[in-house]
Each structure stands twice: as C-alpha cells, then as structure tokens.
Design a protein around this motif. Structure first.
Motif, short mmCIF file in Angstrom:
data_model
loop_
_atom_site.label_atom_id
_atom_site.label_comp_id
_atom_site.label_asym_id
_atom_site.label_seq_id
_atom_site.Cartn_x
_atom_site.Cartn_y
_atom_site.Cartn_z
N GLU A 113 47.56 28.76 -50.62
CA GLU A 113 47.71 28.47 -49.28
C GLU A 113 48.62 29.21 -48.47
O GLU A 113 49.30 30.06 -48.93
N LEU A 153 46.54 26.96 -40.96
CA LEU A 153 46.51 26.88 -42.43
C LEU A 153 45.33 27.49 -42.91
O LEU A 153 44.04 26.91 -42.57
N CYS A 169 43.44 28.18 -46.98
CA CYS A 169 43.29 28.14 -48.32
C CYS A 169 42.40 28.67 -49.18
O CYS A 169 41.21 28.62 -48.73
N TRP A 207 42.55 18.79 -46.68
CA TRP A 207 43.97 18.94 -46.48
C TRP A 207 44.38 17.66 -46.60
O TRP A 207 44.46 16.65 -45.82
N TYR A 233 49.02 20.13 -48.21
CA TYR A 233 48.44 20.51 -49.45
C TYR A 233 46.94 20.68 -49.43
O TYR A 233 46.20 19.98 -48.61
N CYS A 234 46.27 21.83 -49.83
CA CYS A 234 44.85 21.96 -49.76
C CYS A 234 44.51 21.21 -51.10
O CYS A 234 45.35 21.38 -52.29
N GLY A 273 46.38 22.59 -54.20
CA GLY A 273 47.40 23.83 -54.00
C GLY A 273 48.90 23.61 -54.19
O GLY A 273 49.12 22.48 -54.45
N THR A 320 52.27 23.98 -48.50
CA THR A 320 52.94 24.77 -47.50
C THR A 320 53.76 24.06 -46.42
O THR A 320 53.14 22.89 -46.12
#
Length: 121
Positions: free
Chosen positions: A6, A20, A22, A36, A94-95, A112, A115
């Motif tokens: 990410e 964002l 990913c 996400w 989070y992805c 992921g 971030t």
C-alpha cells in the motif's frame, strides 16, 4: 508468496484529499473482490469500500459520496480516492484481496500491512 503493498497514506487537513494505492504481487490465477478496510484506535476493523471483478462497488455509509474505489486488472492494483476527508476518517487503512494463485484450487483473502491516514487541523 503474495504481497500487497500500500501507498499514499499521510496527514491532511479536514476537507482535503488523499489517494491510496495497493499493488498485488503473486503468481495470480484470478483476482476476485478487492477492497479497503480501516481500523481506528480502540475500534474494530471496518469495511470502507469493496469492488468485485465485475466492477460492482460497495461503500460504507459514512464514506458514500466522498470516497471512490477503482481497480486496474492489468496492473493488479486497487485504489481508493478519498475526498472531503474528516477527522473521523483517521485510521490505519488496509488493502485486501480475494485471489486464487496458480496451482492452488481455492481462493484466499490476503491483507496489506496498512497505511496511516490522519485528518487533523
């Protein structure tokens, strides 16, 4: 080996925007849903937005009209454009992806590393 990397998090003032991204790296047979999630301190992880391999989308009520999810199947990426950000959007994002690897007969969900997005004046 499946990697979700990410990028694009950071700090922004209320009303600002962030994007964002990913990128998924793996021996991919097929990618299904991508999405996400976010988790604020002391809160459970919650869905923000998801997109199917048919480009059907789903959004949390709190982000509808402000966030847009998109995917590029040729690049194995999923993006989240976040506009009109609010302090309550502050969280780790989070992805995730549901994918089937080459040689594996079933799909699994991968995440992921997260971030940070901080919205503050």
């Amino acid at each position: 080996q499946v990697q979700l990397v990410e990028s694009g998090g950071g700090s922004v003032q209320p009303g600002g925007s962030l994007r964002l991204s990913c990128v998924v790296s793996a021996n991919i047979f097929s990618i299904y849903a991508m999405g996400w999630y976010r988790q604020a301190p002391g809160q459970q992880r919650e869905l923000v937005a998801a997109i199917t391999n048919g480009d059907n989308t789903n959004y949390a009520d709190s982000v509808k009209g402000r966030f847009t999810i998109s995917r590029d199947n040729a690049k194995n990426t999923v993006d989240l454009q976040m506009n009109s950000l609010k302090p309550e959007d502050t969280a780790v994002y989070y992805c995730n992806v549901d994918l089937q690897r080459i040689g594996v007969g079933v799909k699994f969900r991968y995440w992921g590393q997260g971030t940070q997005v901080t919205v503050s004046s």
